[in-house]
Design an enzyme around this catalytic site. Structure first.
Site, short mmCIF file in Angstrom:
data_model
loop_
_atom_site.label_atom_id
_atom_site.label_comp_id
_atom_site.label_asym_id
_atom_site.label_seq_id
_atom_site.Cartn_x
_atom_site.Cartn_y
_atom_site.Cartn_z
N ARG A 105 0.85 -1.19 0.00
CA ARG A 105 0.00 0.00 0.00
C ARG A 105 0.88 1.23 0.00
O ARG A 105 1.71 1.39 0.89
CB ARG A 105 -0.83 0.05 1.29
CG ARG A 105 -1.99 -0.81 1.32
CD ARG A 105 -3.05 -0.34 2.28
NE ARG A 105 -2.60 0.12 3.59
CZ ARG A 105 -3.42 0.55 4.52
NH1 ARG A 105 -4.73 0.60 4.27
NH2 ARG A 105 -2.98 0.94 5.69
N THR A 109 -1.31 7.48 -0.74
CA THR A 109 -2.55 7.35 -1.52
C THR A 109 -3.38 6.15 -1.07
O THR A 109 -4.57 6.06 -1.41
CB THR A 109 -2.21 7.14 -3.01
OG1 THR A 109 -1.52 5.88 -3.13
CG2 THR A 109 -1.33 8.26 -3.55
N ASP A 201 -0.23 -3.61 12.00
CA ASP A 201 0.24 -4.00 10.66
C ASP A 201 0.51 -5.51 10.66
O ASP A 201 1.42 -5.99 11.34
CB ASP A 201 1.52 -3.22 10.32
CG ASP A 201 1.97 -3.50 8.90
OD1 ASP A 201 2.03 -2.55 8.09
OD2 ASP A 201 2.27 -4.68 8.58
N ASP A 204 4.08 -6.72 9.70
CA ASP A 204 5.08 -6.43 10.74
C ASP A 204 4.91 -7.36 11.93
O ASP A 204 5.89 -7.85 12.50
CB ASP A 204 4.94 -4.97 11.22
CG ASP A 204 5.51 -3.99 10.21
OD1 ASP A 204 6.31 -4.41 9.36
OD2 ASP A 204 5.15 -2.80 10.30
C1 PRP Z 1 -1.35 -4.86 4.36
C2 PRP Z 1 -2.22 -6.08 4.38
C3 PRP Z 1 -2.99 -5.96 3.10
C4 PRP Z 1 -3.18 -4.47 2.97
C5 PRP Z 1 -4.59 -4.15 3.36
O1 PRP Z 1 -0.27 -5.05 3.52
O2 PRP Z 1 -1.51 -7.29 4.48
O3 PRP Z 1 -2.30 -6.47 1.97
O4 PRP Z 1 -2.25 -3.86 3.87
O5 PRP Z 1 -4.88 -2.82 3.17
P1 PRP Z 1 -5.94 -2.31 2.09
O6 PRP Z 1 -7.15 -3.14 2.24
O7 PRP Z 1 -6.17 -0.87 2.50
O8 PRP Z 1 -5.31 -2.44 0.74
P2 PRP Z 1 0.87 -3.96 3.31
O9 PRP Z 1 0.54 -3.07 2.16
O10 PRP Z 1 1.17 -3.27 4.62
O11 PRP Z 1 2.09 -4.82 2.84
P3 PRP Z 1 2.94 -5.91 3.63
O12 PRP Z 1 2.06 -7.14 3.82
O13 PRP Z 1 4.09 -6.18 2.73
O14 PRP Z 1 3.35 -5.32 4.96
N1 URA Z 2 -2.92 -3.27 6.73
C1 URA Z 2 -2.62 -3.80 7.95
O1 URA Z 2 -1.70 -4.62 8.06
N2 URA Z 2 -3.35 -3.41 9.00
C2 URA Z 2 -4.35 -2.52 8.92
O2 URA Z 2 -4.99 -2.21 9.94
C3 URA Z 2 -4.64 -1.98 7.64
C4 URA Z 2 -3.91 -2.38 6.58
#
Ligand code: PRP
Ligand code: URA
Length: 210
Positions: A105, A109, A201, A204
């Site tokens: 994400r 944005t 997150d 994380d």
């Molecule tokens: C997190 C999560 C989803 C996304 C959800 O991933 O695992 O993929 O955010 O958010 P959304 O519904 O608003 O799109 P992130 O982008 O943080 O990536 P990561 O798993 O690599 O940490």
């Molecule tokens: N992605 C995450 O990992 N946690 C949230 O709460 C939203 C997006």
């Protein structure tokens, strides 16, 4: 609300999700719990997979017995955190194929940016289950499903741990044909697109990166 949204409401799912939400739950325990919840969610997500019969021999006699109709389903992880759910689903369906879509994400944005895409070559002959623990704005899930629809799998299902009402609505508008299974439906998104109360997150927490 999206009519194809289903909360898998079970005491064990509720209990384990609460443990995952706790700020002080350490990474190894978070990872173990995610795997366990995936098993429980997997039971519901796979409920309508087609079965066939196979001729087998029990120790006593031959019989026609039910088996999953081939070819095996394809599990799709939205990286990174989707891997935590897929690990549990693979315990349930060890012969499943696995596809990966890398999305992050953009923090400003909140749009999903794709950086990786690798699917089984014969995905068009498979039922698919797309996994990501968090459905927040749903931008990531919507983008992933859009990409997968180009490959025309037999069917698509989406499974997550925690969903926000905003995400469930947006996903239903973009993909009304795709069912969503979740362990919990939370209250709302904050100004940074994080789910409240949520669990932080997911990537994380799963990998100890923050
Ligand atoms: C997190 C999560 C989803 C996304 C959800 O991933 O695992 O993929 O955010 O958010 P959304 O519904 O608003 O799109 P992130 O982008 O943080 O990536 P990561 O798993 O690599 O940490
Ligand atoms: N992605 C995450 O990992 N946690 C949230 O709460 C939203 C997006």
């Amino acid at each position: 609300m999206n009519p194809r949204f289903k909360v898998v409401d079970h005491p064990l799912v509720r209990h384990k999700l609460t443990a995952m939400r706790r700020r002080d739950t350490p990474t190894p325990e978070f990872r173990r719990l995610l795997r366990e919840v995936a098993l429980l969610l997997g039971y519901e997500v796979t409920r309508d997979l087609p079965t066939a019969t196979a001729r087998i021999e029990t120790p006593l006699e031959p019989m026609e017995a039910p088996v999953l109709a081939g070819p095996e389903p394809c599990l799709i992880s939205i990286l990174r955190a989707g891997n935590g759910l897929v690990d549990g689903l693979l315990d349930l369906i060890p012969t499943a194929k696995v596809g990966h879509i890398g999305l992050y994400r953009d923090p400003k944005t909140l749009q999903a940016v794709e950086y990786y895409f690798k699917m089984p070559f014969d995905i068009a002959q498979r039922h698919t289950i797309v996994a990501d623990p968090m459905l927040a704005t749903a931008n990531s899930a919507i983008a992933a499903i859009e990409r997968l629809k180009e490959l025309k799998p037999l069917s698509l299902r989406f499974v997550c741990l925690v969903a926000a009402p905003e995400g469930v609505r947006a996903f239903g508008e973009a993909h009304p044909d795709v069912p969503i299974y979740a362990a919990g439906l939370d209250r709302e998104l904050n100004d940074h697109g994080y789910i409240l109360p949520g669990l932080g997150d997911a990537g994380d927490r799963l990998y100890g990166t923050r």
